[in-house]
Design a protein around this motif. Sequence first.
Motif, PDB file in Angstrom:
ATOM      1  N   LYS A   1       1.031  -1.448   0.214  1.00 46.84           N
ATOM      2  CA  LYS A   1      -0.268  -0.406  -0.140  1.00 46.84           C
ATOM      3  C   LYS A   1       0.706   1.288   0.006  1.00 46.84           C
ATOM      4  N   PRO A   2       0.671   2.036  -1.349  1.00 50.51           N
ATOM      5  CA  PRO A   2       1.714   3.370  -0.651  1.00 50.51           C
ATOM      6  C   PRO A   2       0.846   3.782  -0.698  1.00 50.51           C
ATOM      7  N   SER A   3       1.566   5.221  -0.473  1.00 50.84           N
ATOM      8  CA  SER A   3       0.836   6.673   0.371  1.00 50.84           C
ATOM      9  C   SER A   3      -0.257   6.833  -0.638  1.00 50.84           C
ATOM     10  N   GLU A   4      -1.176   7.884  -0.263  1.00 50.56           N
ATOM     11  CA  GLU A   4      -2.376   7.626  -0.906  1.00 50.56           C
ATOM     12  C   GLU A   4      -1.815   9.459  -1.712  1.00 50.56           C
ATOM     13  N   LEU A   5      -1.188   9.919  -0.691  1.00 51.67           N
ATOM     14  CA  LEU A   5      -0.673  11.381  -1.595  1.00 51.67           C
ATOM     15  C   LEU A   5       0.332  11.224  -2.591  1.00 51.67           C
TER      16      LEU A   5
ATOM     17  N   LEU B   1      10.202  23.230  19.583  1.00 47.58           N
ATOM     18  CA  LEU B   1      10.302  23.393  18.034  1.00 47.58           C
ATOM     19  C   LEU B   1      12.468  22.259  18.222  1.00 47.58           C
ATOM     20  N   ALA B   2      12.553  21.902  19.571  1.00 50.46           N
ATOM     21  CA  ALA B   2      13.703  21.003  19.398  1.00 50.46           C
ATOM     22  C   ALA B   2      13.350  19.641  19.788  1.00 50.46           C
ATOM     23  N   GLN B   3      12.321  19.773  20.072  1.00 52.89           N
ATOM     24  CA  GLN B   3      11.661  18.107  20.383  1.00 52.89           C
ATOM     25  C   GLN B   3      10.285  17.630  19.027  1.00 52.89           C
ATOM     26  N   GLU B   4       9.726  18.033  18.946  1.00 50.15           N
ATOM     27  CA  GLU B   4       8.667  18.095  17.968  1.00 50.15           C
ATOM     28  C   GLU B   4       9.560  17.825  16.600  1.00 50.15           C
ATOM     29  N   GLU B   5       9.003  16.112  15.907  1.00 53.65           N
ATOM     30  CA  GLU B   5       9.311  15.950  14.187  1.00 53.65           C
ATOM     31  C   GLU B   5       8.561  16.954  13.326  1.00 53.65           C
ATOM     32  N   ILE B   6       8.865  18.378  13.011  1.00 52.18           N
ATOM     33  CA  ILE B   6       7.762  19.229  11.981  1.00 52.18           C
ATOM     34  C   ILE B   6       8.162  18.878  10.475  1.00 52.18           C
ATOM     35  N   PHE B   7       8.747  18.074  10.001  1.00 50.16           N
ATOM     36  CA  PHE B   7       8.734  17.849   8.793  1.00 50.16           C
ATOM     37  C   PHE B   7       8.533  19.037   7.551  1.00 50.16           C
ATOM     38  N   GLY B   8       9.809  20.062   7.104  1.00 53.24           N
ATOM     39  CA  GLY B   8       9.194  21.272   6.652  1.00 53.24           C
ATOM     40  C   GLY B   8      10.788  21.884   6.562  1.00 53.24           C
ATOM     41  N   PRO B   9      10.454  22.567   6.025  1.00 54.82           N
ATOM     42  CA  PRO B   9      11.960  23.615   6.316  1.00 54.82           C
ATOM     43  C   PRO B   9      11.884  24.544   6.911  1.00 54.82           C
ATOM     44  N   VAL B  10      12.629  23.844   8.458  1.00 56.94           N
ATOM     45  CA  VAL B  10      12.852  24.709   9.539  1.00 56.94           C
ATOM     46  C   VAL B  10      14.210  24.086  10.573  1.00 56.94           C
ATOM     47  N   LEU B  11      14.376  25.069  10.690  1.00 61.60           N
ATOM     48  CA  LEU B  11      16.096  24.726  11.168  1.00 61.60           C
ATOM     49  C   LEU B  11      16.444  25.360  12.295  1.00 61.60           C
ATOM     50  N   SER B  12      16.436  24.891  13.824  1.00 66.61           N
ATOM     51  CA  SER B  12      16.490  25.188  14.907  1.00 66.61           C
ATOM     52  C   SER B  12      18.683  25.058  14.980  1.00 66.61           C
TER      53      SER B  12
ATOM     54  N   HIS C   1       1.924  24.633  -2.162  1.00 60.65           N
ATOM     55  CA  HIS C   1       1.974  24.382  -0.415  1.00 60.65           C
ATOM     56  C   HIS C   1       3.550  25.045  -0.193  1.00 60.65           C
ATOM     57  N   PHE C   2       4.062  26.168  -0.976  1.00 57.37           N
ATOM     58  CA  PHE C   2       4.874  26.197  -0.336  1.00 57.37           C
ATOM     59  C   PHE C   2       5.321  26.837   1.159  1.00 57.37           C
ATOM     60  N   VAL C   3       6.699  26.423   2.320  1.00 59.58           N
ATOM     61  CA  VAL C   3       6.953  26.678   2.594  1.00 59.58           C
ATOM     62  C   VAL C   3       8.775  27.859   2.545  1.00 59.58           C
ATOM     63  N   ALA C   4       8.634  29.547   3.326  1.00 66.59           N
ATOM     64  CA  ALA C   4       9.904  29.915   3.110  1.00 66.59           C
ATOM     65  C   ALA C   4      11.344  28.851   3.815  1.00 66.59           C
TER      66      ALA C   4
ATOM     67  N   ALA D   1      -2.556  20.511   4.259  1.00 71.92           N
ATOM     68  CA  ALA D   1      -2.193  19.932   5.625  1.00 71.92           C
ATOM     69  C   ALA D   1      -1.009  20.126   6.171  1.00 71.92           C
ATOM     70  N   GLN D   2      -0.070  19.397   5.068  1.00 78.84           N
ATOM     71  CA  GLN D   2       1.563  19.634   6.047  1.00 78.84           C
ATOM     72  C   GLN D   2       1.719  21.735   6.073  1.00 78.84           C
ATOM     73  N   LYS D   3       1.293  21.796   5.246  1.00 81.44           N
ATOM     74  CA  LYS D   3       1.793  23.199   4.857  1.00 81.44           C
ATOM     75  C   LYS D   3       1.146  24.041   5.865  1.00 81.44           C
ATOM     76  N   ALA D   4      -0.121  23.905   6.966  1.00 82.54           N
ATOM     77  CA  ALA D   4      -0.999  24.094   7.504  1.00 82.54           C
ATOM     78  C   ALA D   4       0.200  24.110   8.961  1.00 82.54           C
ATOM     79  N   ARG D   5       0.468  22.102   8.609  1.00 82.07           N
ATOM     80  CA  ARG D   5       1.359  22.122  10.210  1.00 82.07           C
ATOM     81  C   ARG D   5       2.125  22.542  10.808  1.00 82.07           C
ATOM     82  N   VAL D   6       3.177  22.693   9.434  1.00 80.64           N
ATOM     83  CA  VAL D   6       4.671  23.088   9.868  1.00 80.64           C
ATOM     84  C   VAL D   6       4.343  24.604  10.141  1.00 80.64           C
ATOM     85  N   LEU D   7       3.802  25.725   9.136  1.00 80.33           N
ATOM     86  CA  LEU D   7       3.558  26.781  10.199  1.00 80.33           C
ATOM     87  C   LEU D   7       2.755  27.293  10.807  1.00 80.33           C
TER      88      LEU D   7
END
Length: 468
Positions: free
Chosen positions: A171-175, A372-383, A356-359, A326-332
Amino acid sequence: MTFERDRLYVGGEWVPSSSPSSIEVENPTTEEVLGHVPAGTASDVDGAVAAARAAFDGWAGTSMAARGEVLDRLHAALAARAGDIARTVGLELGTPRKVAERVQAGLPLTVLRGYADLAARPVPEETVGNSLVVHEPVGVVGAITPWNYPLHQVVAKVAAALAAGCTVVLKPSELTPLVAYLLFDAADEAGVPAGVLNLVTGTGPVVGAAIAGHPGVDMVSFTGSTATGRAITHAAADRIARVALELGGKSANVILDDADVTRAVKVGVGNAFLNSGQTCTAWTRMLVARSRYDEAVSLAAKTAGSYSVGDPFDDGTRLGPLVSAAQKARVLGFVERASARLVAGGLDAPLPSAGHFVAPTVFADVDPASELAQEEIFGPVLSIIPFDSDDDAVAIANNSRYGLAGGVWGSPDRALAVARRLRTGAVDVNGGAFNPFAPFGGYKQSGIGRELGQYGLAEFQQTKAIQR
C-alpha cells in the motif's frame, strides 16, 4: 505516460477495485488535480493477501539465485523508466528535478541493483556444533510506505522481501501513489511471477489498517509517523505478527569548536532542507559550540536565504512545495508558535502565490526542551542551539524520544568519539556519504529493525536450527 490509474495489481493482473471510488492525486506546486487512483477496500486487501499466500510456497521454494535473476530483470525494466520516475515524483511530490533524478529515481535503482546482486551471492549456510543454521522467508509481507520518498521506501522493502523469498502486498501513500505504478508496470514487464508482488492503493484507515490487522499477513513493514507505527504494532500484536518500523526523527548536527564551520553549516542546512525538509533523517537541530555559535548562526541564515523556492522543474529551484495543504498548515503552525529568535524565512517571507510552499526558515537560541527542538516538524525549519562542552552536546543531542540519524563535525578522533555516544541509528562524521548498503533504522521511537543491504534482507527471514 498517464496519471489516471483505475486498476489494482493482484495475482499478476491489473484488476478493478471492489469499490468504484477513487482518490485524487494533487500537484502540490499548482494545487491542480494530477490524476486518480482507486480507493481500495478491505475486500481488495483480502484478494491481494490470498494471491500472495497462493504464490508464497512456489516463490519461497525458488533458489535465491533464481530470485536474483527476477530482480535483475525488474531492475532493467525500472531503469528504463528513470526519466518517468523523476518526472512523476516532481509532479506528485514537488521534489526539484535534480534531486528527483539523483535521489528519488537514482537511489531506489541502486538499492534494487544491490539486492539483485546480493541474491546472486547468497550467504553460505552456517554450522554451529551439530546444528545447521538456515534462513527462511517470513511469509506474506504487508508493506505500507510513505509519501516523502515514494519509490525508494517501496523498493527498500519490496526488493529485500522478494530476495528473501517473501511475497508482498503493497500500500503506497495515497498522497504520492503514482510512482508505485511505474514499479508495477516494470514488474509486469519483467515477468515477476503472479501473486509475488501485489498493489492495493487506498487510505491508511482503510487499506493500511486492513493490511496491519490481516490474519494472512505474517509481517508488516511500515515507514511513516511514530503515531501510526504505534497503531500498526498494536494491530500486529494481536496475532504475534512481526513488525519492522522506520519512524520519525529529530536528528542533531553537532558542530564542535574545531570543526570546519563553513562546510559543516552549509552541508547541515542542505541536509535539513532536503526534499523541503520532508526527510525523516533531516538534521533539524544544529548544535554549535558556543565559541563558534554567532559565526554559525550568521552563515546558516545566509545559506537559507540563498535557497530559491518555486517550480521543481525550474533548474534554479532549490526548494519545492510541501506535499499538501495540511502539511503546509502543520509546519506553519510550528513557525507561528515558536518563541526563539527568527534569523531567516518565517511567515512573512515572499513565496509563490499558488502551491504549498513554506520559506526556508531558521531559528536561533532555541530552547532544547521546546517544541521546536523536540517535535518532528517535517518541513524546512532549522533550530540552532549552543552548547558548552562535548558532554553538553551529547546530552542535548540525546535529549529526544527519537534516534534515527545525526552528524558530527570536528577533528576526526574527537568527532568519532562524540558520534559513538549518540543514541541514534546512523551518524555521519565530517560529511560522510550516505551508504545505501549499510544498515538503516532507528533507536527509541524512531523504529524497530533495519533496512538496506544484508541487514534489510535479514528482517524478512526466519532463522532455523536443524540438528544432525
